[in-house]
Design an enzyme around this catalytic site. Sequence first.
Site, mmCIF file in Angstrom:
data_model
loop_
_atom_site.group_PDB
_atom_site.id
_atom_site.type_symbol
_atom_site.label_atom_id
_atom_site.label_comp_id
_atom_site.label_asym_id
_atom_site.label_seq_id
_atom_site.Cartn_x
_atom_site.Cartn_y
_atom_site.Cartn_z
ATOM 1 N N LYS A 62 2.496 6.992 3.093
ATOM 2 C CA LYS A 62 1.399 6.221 2.503
ATOM 3 C C LYS A 62 1.806 4.834 1.986
ATOM 4 O O LYS A 62 1.163 4.271 1.093
ATOM 5 C CB LYS A 62 0.696 6.987 1.353
ATOM 6 C CG LYS A 62 0.361 8.425 1.585
ATOM 7 C CD LYS A 62 -0.018 8.796 2.965
ATOM 8 C CE LYS A 62 -1.339 8.269 3.456
ATOM 9 N NZ LYS A 62 -1.559 8.687 4.887
ATOM 10 N N HIS A 126 9.898 9.721 8.128
ATOM 11 C CA HIS A 126 9.797 9.667 6.660
ATOM 12 C C HIS A 126 11.073 10.243 6.030
ATOM 13 O O HIS A 126 11.142 10.433 4.815
ATOM 14 C CB HIS A 126 8.607 10.491 6.167
ATOM 15 C CG HIS A 126 7.260 9.883 6.471
ATOM 16 N ND1 HIS A 126 6.994 8.544 6.325
ATOM 17 C CD2 HIS A 126 6.094 10.439 6.888
ATOM 18 C CE1 HIS A 126 5.722 8.305 6.646
ATOM 19 N NE2 HIS A 126 5.162 9.436 6.997
ATOM 20 N N ARG A 148 5.876 0.364 -0.742
ATOM 21 C CA ARG A 148 4.628 -0.043 -1.389
ATOM 22 C C ARG A 148 4.762 0.284 -2.864
ATOM 23 O O ARG A 148 5.479 1.226 -3.221
ATOM 24 C CB ARG A 148 3.487 0.766 -0.766
ATOM 25 C CG ARG A 148 2.111 0.349 -1.184
ATOM 26 C CD ARG A 148 1.070 1.204 -0.491
ATOM 27 N NE ARG A 148 -0.253 0.656 -0.670
ATOM 28 C CZ ARG A 148 -1.363 1.217 -0.217
ATOM 29 N NH1 ARG A 148 -1.304 2.356 0.471
ATOM 30 N NH2 ARG A 148 -2.537 0.668 -0.430
ATOM 31 N N SER A 156 -2.940 6.591 -2.894
ATOM 32 C CA SER A 156 -3.175 6.812 -1.464
ATOM 33 C C SER A 156 -2.769 8.238 -1.075
ATOM 34 O O SER A 156 -3.483 8.920 -0.321
ATOM 35 C CB SER A 156 -2.385 5.773 -0.656
ATOM 36 O OG SER A 156 -2.680 5.885 0.709
ATOM 37 N N LYS A 282 -8.719 2.306 2.545
ATOM 38 C CA LYS A 282 -9.191 1.065 1.926
ATOM 39 C C LYS A 282 -8.274 -0.113 2.278
ATOM 40 O O LYS A 282 -8.724 -1.222 2.455
ATOM 41 C CB LYS A 282 -9.212 1.270 0.414
ATOM 42 C CG LYS A 282 -10.339 0.606 -0.292
ATOM 43 C CD LYS A 282 -10.467 1.205 -1.673
ATOM 44 C CE LYS A 282 -11.494 0.482 -2.492
ATOM 45 N NZ LYS A 282 -11.512 1.020 -3.865
HETATM 46 P P1 PAP Z 1 1.356 7.733 6.701
HETATM 47 O O1 PAP Z 1 2.669 7.572 6.016
HETATM 48 O O2 PAP Z 1 0.743 9.078 6.491
HETATM 49 O O3 PAP Z 1 1.391 7.330 8.144
HETATM 50 P P2 PAP Z 1 0.502 5.167 5.835
HETATM 51 O O4 PAP Z 1 -0.001 4.498 7.050
HETATM 52 O O5 PAP Z 1 1.871 4.810 5.377
HETATM 53 O O6 PAP Z 1 0.356 6.736 5.971
HETATM 54 O O7 PAP Z 1 -0.446 4.857 4.621
HETATM 55 C C1 PAP Z 1 -1.833 4.836 4.725
HETATM 56 C C2 PAP Z 1 -2.275 3.686 3.850
HETATM 57 O O8 PAP Z 1 -2.153 2.458 4.570
HETATM 58 C C3 PAP Z 1 -3.726 3.806 3.463
HETATM 59 O O9 PAP Z 1 -3.811 3.143 2.209
HETATM 60 P P3 PAP Z 1 -4.997 3.398 1.149
HETATM 61 O O10 PAP Z 1 -5.132 4.877 0.986
HETATM 62 O O11 PAP Z 1 -4.553 2.736 -0.114
HETATM 63 O O12 PAP Z 1 -6.194 2.742 1.715
HETATM 64 C C4 PAP Z 1 -4.385 3.023 4.574
HETATM 65 O O13 PAP Z 1 -5.702 2.608 4.287
HETATM 66 C C5 PAP Z 1 -3.436 1.856 4.695
HETATM 67 N N1 PAP Z 1 -3.516 1.158 5.968
HETATM 68 C C6 PAP Z 1 -3.659 1.701 7.207
HETATM 69 N N2 PAP Z 1 -3.689 0.736 8.126
HETATM 70 C C7 PAP Z 1 -3.570 -0.440 7.468
HETATM 71 C C8 PAP Z 1 -3.554 -1.817 7.888
HETATM 72 N N3 PAP Z 1 -3.674 -2.158 9.148
HETATM 73 N N4 PAP Z 1 -3.416 -2.760 6.931
HETATM 74 C C9 PAP Z 1 -3.290 -2.429 5.627
HETATM 75 N N5 PAP Z 1 -3.303 -1.149 5.178
HETATM 76 C C10 PAP Z 1 -3.446 -0.171 6.086
#
Ligand code: PAP
Length: 317
Positions: A62, A126, A148, A156, A282
């Site tokens: 995340k 990860h 992050r 998140s 978001k």
């Molecule tokens: P993962 O480790 O399970 O693959 P990951 O992609 O690291 O997840 O994190 C998801 C977060 O990145 C989400 O954040 P939020 O819950 O605060 O909204 C997701 O919305 C955000 N995210 C996904 N794609 C993008 C993007 N292109 N630009 C910015 N943030 C993004």
Amino acid sequence: MEDFSLDLELSSLPKEKWWGDDEYLFQLGGFWHLPQLIHGVHGVINHFQPLPSDIILASFPKTGTTWLKALLYSIVNRSSKHRLTVENPHSLIPILEYNTYGTTHASATAIPPSDTNHSRRILSTHIPYQLLAKTLDSSECRVVYVTRNPKDTLVSTWHFVNKWARAKEERWPFQVAVEKFCRGLIPSGPYYDHVMGYRNLSLDRPKYAHFLTYEELKNDPKTHVEKLAEFLGYPFEGEDVDAQVEEIVNGCSFEVLSNHEVNKAEGFPARRGLPSNSFFRKGVVGDYEAYMSAEVVDKIDALTKEKFHSFGFIYGV
Ligand code: PAP
């Protein structure tokens, strides 16, 4: 390290509840893992041998994985970056411990060959650096690590976990998420050790490891995309560098990516246990303010200072 069965492995590992009465995380090498990933994590640690040309995206969950997958894919495969309009970034870049060495998926998905379209393999994980030090230190592969800020990472994670099927029976309460996060008891945790492991790698081996934050990428995506491309050996060239970079930045932005039909899908693709739309929520910095009391903010900020500042990583607090 010897290869041992999943049962033996699980029963021999320390475990702790992190959610409800029966959801456990298992500890391997000082980090907490979901039971369904232990086998894959162990497989990667013991068997994965990166090629010198490999690009490994490492991250705590995340913290920007999906975004970086899209960016790395676009930087390396410029002529086929349009695939991101019809495929989810997670379908284009496998997660080593899940798609490649995971129990259920190992036989179904091999690591892509090194010479597909003459481009380099991009793989993600990860798994913390502390567990991959032997693998990575002996290789000339390139590692990109994204992190992050802990408060947005926690918020998140909390949203994401509450989309899992199990949450239909029992949600993961926010105050429990805060408590577990601070104790390091969340998948791939402790967060702070995870970040410091890869940060130290990037300081020790800057030619091979690049460290960046979600916030700096949000703040100035063009500069960081150019830096990433240079680090990976794919610098932008020509008179229209600005336009090339901008095209990639826009194509990988939250607004554009999250609006492709494939990324709005609520179904469960065969190679992933989660719907495509669960990776886009978001995509902003500072969303924690809507969820955390001043008391919780103070608690996490104090922990962040304790864990990061003594190592010279002053990260927004
Ligand atoms: P993962 O480790 O399970 O693959 P990951 O992609 O690291 O997840 O994190 C998801 C977060 O990145 C989400 O954040 P939020 O819950 O605060 O909204 C997701 O919305 C955000 N995210 C996904 N794609 C993008 C993007 N292109 N630009 C910015 N943030 C993004």
